[in-house]
Design a protein around this motif. Structure first.
Motif, PDB file in Angstrom:
ATOM      1  N   VAL A 164      18.248  16.696 -12.277  1.00  0.00           N
ATOM      2  CA  VAL A 164      17.969  15.948 -11.050  1.00  0.00           C
ATOM      3  C   VAL A 164      16.832  16.659 -10.317  1.00  0.00           C
ATOM      4  CG1 VAL A 164      18.915  15.287  -8.804  1.00  0.00           C
ATOM      5  CG2 VAL A 164      20.326  15.110 -10.866  1.00  0.00           C
ATOM      6  N   THR A 165      15.779  15.933  -9.976  1.00  0.00           N
ATOM      7  CA  THR A 165      14.667  16.584  -9.277  1.00  0.00           C
ATOM      8  C   THR A 165      14.479  15.964  -7.896  1.00  0.00           C
ATOM      9  OG1 THR A 165      13.097  15.069 -10.278  1.00  0.00           O
ATOM     10  CG2 THR A 165      13.372  17.163 -11.375  1.00  0.00           C
ATOM     11  N   VAL A 166      14.081  16.799  -6.966  1.00  0.00           N
ATOM     12  CA  VAL A 166      13.784  16.325  -5.609  1.00  0.00           C
ATOM     13  C   VAL A 166      12.443  16.919  -5.211  1.00  0.00           C
ATOM     14  CG1 VAL A 166      14.641  16.059  -3.260  1.00  0.00           C
ATOM     15  CG2 VAL A 166      16.249  16.485  -5.095  1.00  0.00           C
ATOM     16  N   GLU A 167      11.545  16.049  -4.788  1.00  0.00           N
ATOM     17  CA  GLU A 167      10.202  16.514  -4.440  1.00  0.00           C
ATOM     18  C   GLU A 167       9.940  16.267  -2.952  1.00  0.00           C
ATOM     19  OE1 GLU A 167       7.170  14.796  -6.954  1.00  0.00           O
ATOM     20  OE2 GLU A 167       5.669  15.045  -5.380  1.00  0.00           O
ATOM     21  N   PHE A 168       9.369  17.263  -2.300  1.00  0.00           N
ATOM     22  CA  PHE A 168       8.965  17.136  -0.884  1.00  0.00           C
ATOM     23  C   PHE A 168       7.466  17.396  -0.859  1.00  0.00           C
ATOM     24  CE2 PHE A 168      13.319  18.493  -1.057  1.00  0.00           C
ATOM     25  CZ  PHE A 168      13.958  17.851  -0.007  1.00  0.00           C
ATOM     26  N   ARG A 169       6.686  16.374  -0.553  1.00  0.00           N
ATOM     27  CA  ARG A 169       5.231  16.562  -0.573  1.00  0.00           C
ATOM     28  C   ARG A 169       4.652  16.247   0.807  1.00  0.00           C
ATOM     29  NH1 ARG A 169       1.954  12.367  -3.596  1.00  0.00           N
ATOM     30  NH2 ARG A 169       3.590  12.564  -5.158  1.00  0.00           N
ATOM     31  N   ASP A 170       3.959  17.214   1.390  1.00  0.00           N
ATOM     32  CA  ASP A 170       3.378  16.951   2.719  1.00  0.00           C
ATOM     33  C   ASP A 170       1.871  17.153   2.698  1.00  0.00           C
ATOM     34  OD1 ASP A 170       2.573  19.688   3.492  1.00  0.00           O
ATOM     35  OD2 ASP A 170       4.712  20.119   3.643  1.00  0.00           O
ATOM     36  N   THR A 171       1.229  16.639   3.736  1.00  0.00           N
ATOM     37  CA  THR A 171      -0.224  16.810   3.849  1.00  0.00           C
ATOM     38  C   THR A 171      -0.517  17.796   4.985  1.00  0.00           C
ATOM     39  OG1 THR A 171      -0.354  14.946   5.346  1.00  0.00           O
ATOM     40  CG2 THR A 171      -0.735  14.476   3.013  1.00  0.00           C
ATOM     41  N   GLY A 172       0.298  18.852   5.019  1.00  0.00           N
ATOM     42  CA  GLY A 172       0.186  19.819   6.120  1.00  0.00           C
ATOM     43  C   GLY A 172      -0.858  20.895   5.880  1.00  0.00           C
ATOM     44  N   CYS A 173      -0.725  21.994   6.620  1.00  0.00           N
ATOM     45  CA  CYS A 173      -1.741  23.054   6.595  1.00  0.00           C
ATOM     46  C   CYS A 173      -1.835  23.802   5.272  1.00  0.00           C
ATOM     47  CB  CYS A 173      -1.457  24.049   7.729  1.00  0.00           C
ATOM     48  SG  CYS A 173       0.173  24.793   7.571  1.00  0.00           S
ATOM     49  N   GLY A 174      -0.774  23.707   4.438  1.00  0.00           N
ATOM     50  CA  GLY A 174      -0.803  24.406   3.151  1.00  0.00           C
ATOM     51  C   GLY A 174      -0.481  25.887   3.295  1.00  0.00           C
ATOM     52  N   ILE A 175      -0.258  26.537   2.148  1.00  0.00           N
ATOM     53  CA  ILE A 175       0.104  27.966   2.159  1.00  0.00           C
ATOM     54  C   ILE A 175      -0.985  28.751   1.427  1.00  0.00           C
ATOM     55  CG2 ILE A 175       1.899  29.645   1.502  1.00  0.00           C
ATOM     56  CD1 ILE A 175       3.835  27.214   1.295  1.00  0.00           C
ATOM     57  N   PRO A 176      -1.607  29.744   2.074  1.00  0.00           N
ATOM     58  CA  PRO A 176      -2.630  30.535   1.384  1.00  0.00           C
ATOM     59  C   PRO A 176      -2.023  31.257   0.180  1.00  0.00           C
ATOM     60  CG  PRO A 176      -2.486  31.110   3.718  1.00  0.00           C
ATOM     61  CD  PRO A 176      -1.359  30.193   3.440  1.00  0.00           C
ATOM     62  N   GLU A 177      -2.850  31.431  -0.855  1.00  0.00           N
ATOM     63  CA  GLU A 177      -2.351  31.999  -2.109  1.00  0.00           C
ATOM     64  C   GLU A 177      -1.671  33.358  -1.904  1.00  0.00           C
ATOM     65  OE1 GLU A 177      -5.182  31.627  -5.201  1.00  0.00           O
ATOM     66  OE2 GLU A 177      -3.833  32.601  -6.633  1.00  0.00           O
ATOM     67  N   GLU A 178      -2.236  34.166  -1.018  1.00  0.00           N
ATOM     68  CA  GLU A 178      -1.672  35.514  -0.822  1.00  0.00           C
ATOM     69  C   GLU A 178      -0.282  35.473  -0.162  1.00  0.00           C
ATOM     70  OE1 GLU A 178      -4.462  34.366   0.508  1.00  0.00           O
ATOM     71  OE2 GLU A 178      -4.758  34.994   2.586  1.00  0.00           O
ATOM     72  N   HIS A 179       0.091  34.318   0.398  1.00  0.00           N
ATOM     73  CA  HIS A 179       1.427  34.215   1.006  1.00  0.00           C
ATOM     74  C   HIS A 179       2.461  33.676   0.030  1.00  0.00           C
ATOM     75  CE1 HIS A 179      -0.220  33.897   5.388  1.00  0.00           C
ATOM     76  NE2 HIS A 179      -0.361  35.115   4.860  1.00  0.00           N
ATOM     77  N   LEU A 180       1.968  33.027  -1.042  1.00  0.00           N
ATOM     78  CA  LEU A 180       2.903  32.334  -1.939  1.00  0.00           C
ATOM     79  C   LEU A 180       3.982  33.256  -2.518  1.00  0.00           C
ATOM     80  CD1 LEU A 180       0.691  29.742  -3.833  1.00  0.00           C
ATOM     81  CD2 LEU A 180       2.568  29.272  -2.250  1.00  0.00           C
ATOM     82  N   GLY A 181       3.601  34.514  -2.778  1.00  0.00           N
ATOM     83  CA  GLY A 181       4.576  35.451  -3.346  1.00  0.00           C
ATOM     84  C   GLY A 181       5.606  35.944  -2.328  1.00  0.00           C
TER      85      GLY A 181
END
Ligand SMILES: Nc1ncnc2c1ncn2[C@@H]1O[C@H](COP(=O)(O)OP(=O)(O)OP(=O)(O)O)[C@@H](O)[C@H]1O
Ligand SMILES: [Mg+2]
Length: 393
Positions: free
Chosen positions: A317-334
């Motif tokens: 079962v998959t659930v996707e949440f997709r927004d057009t917001g500010c996004g996350i900088p790559e260095e924060h992803l971890g």
């Protein structure tokens, strides 16, 4: 007493102590030469290898315990032999071995080796002692899992209260606006009644006002009952739950927050029931945190797309949440799942939202993926094993 006699007496005493220790212990004990041949073994060891003493003395330990034709260091170096360590260092060594059986069963043994040395310090014999700690270990793991589950449950409960605060804050507008409308209509009707001119036209207007007033009251009622059911402390537990129903509740609770913030909302649902085994409250909190994050990432409006589906390849079962917001900088992803990691101003966020989401997803044997581009938006995709028909929770 001569020096030699004293040394002999000491040696005899040492032998007696070792013999006593070997034969009285309930751990499995063998004594070996440095070439891995066995010179002594106690009863628990003989029982464990299912051999009489005569079949053990003179045999190599690796043949008996692992069925190998060469020392473990050559045939199975990953086992990490403590004997070798003791031979190398002249000191006691310790290792926990995992024995996997073909049926998938695992047995864990705590192995300790002690050196016996001659007067010049050379290792002449090694005592190996092992104890099956499978039950003890699984008991500890079970307790740890239990305490982790209790911690998560507590965190979810606390986070629920924070979410309730956020929901109430945004509901105040939603409740306040219709109340202003209701007041205006009731004042208008009051004035008409005071003037005593109840014409057909005013009666028609009254009817219209009353219809509007009841629909507004209904709206307020729905908001309040949504908040109340969210706040209610009913015991949730592990049960088959419908992912779409939980998403609907979360959307119902947050819809007015999105409207206030000019967020366009789109929903795509599967035509199949998406049943998973889980805790309703935890999953509700998990989805709510993701929706909150999306809303908070779009202070000037945007769009949020929520899609639930059954993955045809994995059957999950998959659930996707997709927004057009500010996004996350790559260095924060971890770091986004780290507790207390937040980029929000003090008082705006505690940084616990995603760590709780992560904990809940993992507790449900789920998986979480994030894809984000600064300035464009963020997508979180969760996947959970689908509950099998007739499966017990
Ligand atoms: N959809 C998103 N868009 C942009 N950034 C996001 C999104 N989701 C999470 N983040 C980033 O990840 C950080 C951590 O999120 P998390 O939900 O754990 O904490 P928070 O939202 O800051 O605080 P809290 O959820 O405790 O109120 C956020 O501060 C934000 O920088
Ligand atoms: Mg958050």
């Amino acid at each position: 007493m001569s020096h030699r006699k004293k040394a002999k007496e000491n040696g005899d005493l040492e032998k007696d102590v070792i013999d006593f220790f070997i034969h009285e212990s309930d751990a499995r004990i063998v004594v070996m030469n440095p070439d891995f041949t066995i010179v002594e073994a106690n009863l628990p060891y003989l029982e464990a290898v299912s051999k009489p003493k005569a079949g053990v003395l003179g045999a190599h330990c690796y043949e008996l315990t692992h069925g190998l034709s060469a020392p473990c260091s050559i045939s199975q170096p990953e086992l990490g032999c403590p004997l070798l360590e003791t031979l190398r260092t002249g000191k006691s060594a310790h290792v926990i071995h995992e024995h996997l059986f073909p049926d998938g069963r695992a047995v864990y043994c705590n192995m300790v080796t002690y050196p016996l040395k001659n007067p010049s310090g050379q290792v002449t014999r090694i005592i190996e002692m092992w104890r099956d700690i499978t039950r003890e270990l699984s008991h500890r793991v079970e307790n740890r899992v239990k305490s982790l589950k209790a911690d998560l449950q507590k965190l979810v409960q606390e986070d629920r209260m924070i979410s309730l605060g956020k929901l109430v804050a945004s509901s105040v507008h939603e409740i306040n606006n219709p109340i202003q409308g209701l007041l205006t209509f009731s004042r208008l009707m009051e004035t008409s009644l005071q003037e005593g001119k109840l014409t057909k036209k005013t009666m028609a207007e009254f009817k219209e006002h009353l219809a509007l007033m009841s629909s507004e009251l209904e709206r307020i009622g729905k908001i309040v009952s949504g908040l109340l059911s969210f706040a209610r402390q009913s015991e949730a537990g592990w049960n088959p739950v419908e992912v779409d129903d939980i998403l609907d509740q979360v959307i119902h609770l947050t819809r007015h927050k999105m409207e206030i913030q000019n967020i366009l909302f789109e929903r795509k649902r599967s035509d199949m029931p998406l049943t998973i085994n889980g805790d309703l409250h935890q999953l509700q909190q998990c989805f709510l945190n993701l929706v909150f994050n999306s809303i908070e990432a779009m202070p000037k409006g945007g769009s949020l797309f929520i899609r639930s589906d059954l993955d045809p390849f994995s059957g999950r079962v998959t659930v996707e949440f997709r927004d057009t917001g500010c996004g996350i900088p790559e260095e924060h992803l971890g770091h986004i799942y780290d507790p207390f990691f937040t980029t929000k101003e003090a008082g705006q966020g505690t940084g616990l939202g995603l760590s709780i989401v992560h904990g809940i997803v993992k507790a449900h044997q789920g998986d979480i993926q994030v894809n984000s581009r600064p300035g464009e938006g963020t997508t979180f995709v969760l996947s959970f094993p689908r509950a099998q028909e007739g499966e017990l929770p």
